[in-house]
Design an enzyme around this catalytic site. Sequence first.
Site: not given
Length: 368
Positions: A142, A192, A225, A249, A253
């Site tokens: 970000y 990851k 993942d 983020d 959600d």
Amino acid sequence: MSVGSILILPGDGIGPEVMAQVRRIIDWYGEKRGLDFDVSEDLVGGAAYDKYGVPLADETMDKAQQVDAVLLGAVGGPQYDVLDFSLKPERGLLRLRKEMDLYSNLRPAQCFDALADFSSLKPEIISGLDIMIVRELTGGVYFGEPRGIFGEGDARYGINTQRYTVPEIERVARSAFELARKRDGRVCSMEKGNVMESGLLWREIVQKVHDEEYPDVELSHMYADAGGMQLVRAPKQFDVIVTDNLFGDLLSDVAAMLTGSLGMLPSASLGAPMENGRPKAMYEPVHGSAPDIAGQGKANPIACILSFSMALRYSFDLGTEADRLDAAIEKVLADGLRTADLLGQDGVQPVSTAEMGDAILAALDASL
Ligand code: NAD
Ligand code: IPM
Ligand code: MN
């Protein structure tokens, strides 16, 4: 005497609609519990751009630095899509997070019993769910440099940089371990490291902080993942999840939808302690400005009201009053009240944003 200061930034779209209900709750605490907050209000996002030409005025930024807690509604809207990147409403929010150094973003995903049937997953997978996602909020892709769109024509390319320093990882890891100690004592860290060096460093440092400072907490690691897959397969295996800005983020959600609606999920963004011992803090619902339903009185105010409950808990040390507010919301849901986003059953009429506010205030009255 004032309990403390709050800056309200309603923002855009449904932001002002849900925040209006929070103001009523704040007033209730003043009138019925003798807890007076020193409340001021200002603009952020598209609303600030319309008035000041920037998504966050410097004066507003200064105010945010002074108060005990900022409450933010939501920012954004399709009418601002044409603006230069630096003027977009979302930049106002990102500036607040960065300049207040709110590195630890707490996003709880809790399933209210009354809503277990509403999730897109089977009730037995979801009932009793209580997860806390700790999202790193001031670093990573970000904010990393270099960033931008370079080159000409078809040869253009876009760059963003994922960058994490050791202290950035250490502090968010500590925040996750501290929370776990007050909960079920388990942290799962997600990155990851199989494809990203920043993820490799993330895993190493989280493990080191654990071994040196929090050996009593159970720590596991997952690739992000696979973590997303596990969140949908068997979400109750998790207690605290700690992860970076972008994965956090996305995963928050996903977790929000497990509980039924984005309109239910609050968040707290916390930084270092201020002189008065309270952490720098901003509270906001996880959802956005919902342009598709803005102005129609349909928005679910619960995520924003639960964000105020987190402010009572984390900024003002009023855990009992936060419990009271959480219980009032639970009661209203158990009574069958639903805003339109939570409807599924035939024959149930949705209530408006303000009617949901009325019912929560009535439940608060009944708690006295
Ligand atoms: P969104 O969260 O605004 O909406 C996604 C869907 O969820 C929509 O169908 C919306 O109607 C529904 N929804 C969201 N909150 C709801 C609520 N309280 N009650 C009922 N339904 C609700 O996400 P989006 O559509 O991807 O983004 C819209 C704008 O909001 C964009 O400009 C985006 O950048 C911005 N945004 C802001 C924030 C924030 O301010 N923190 C967060 C996410 C998105
Ligand atoms: C969130 C939002 C923001 C983010 C946007 C609006 C900048 O999606 O708070 O989750 O990406 O962090
Ligand atoms: Mn988001």
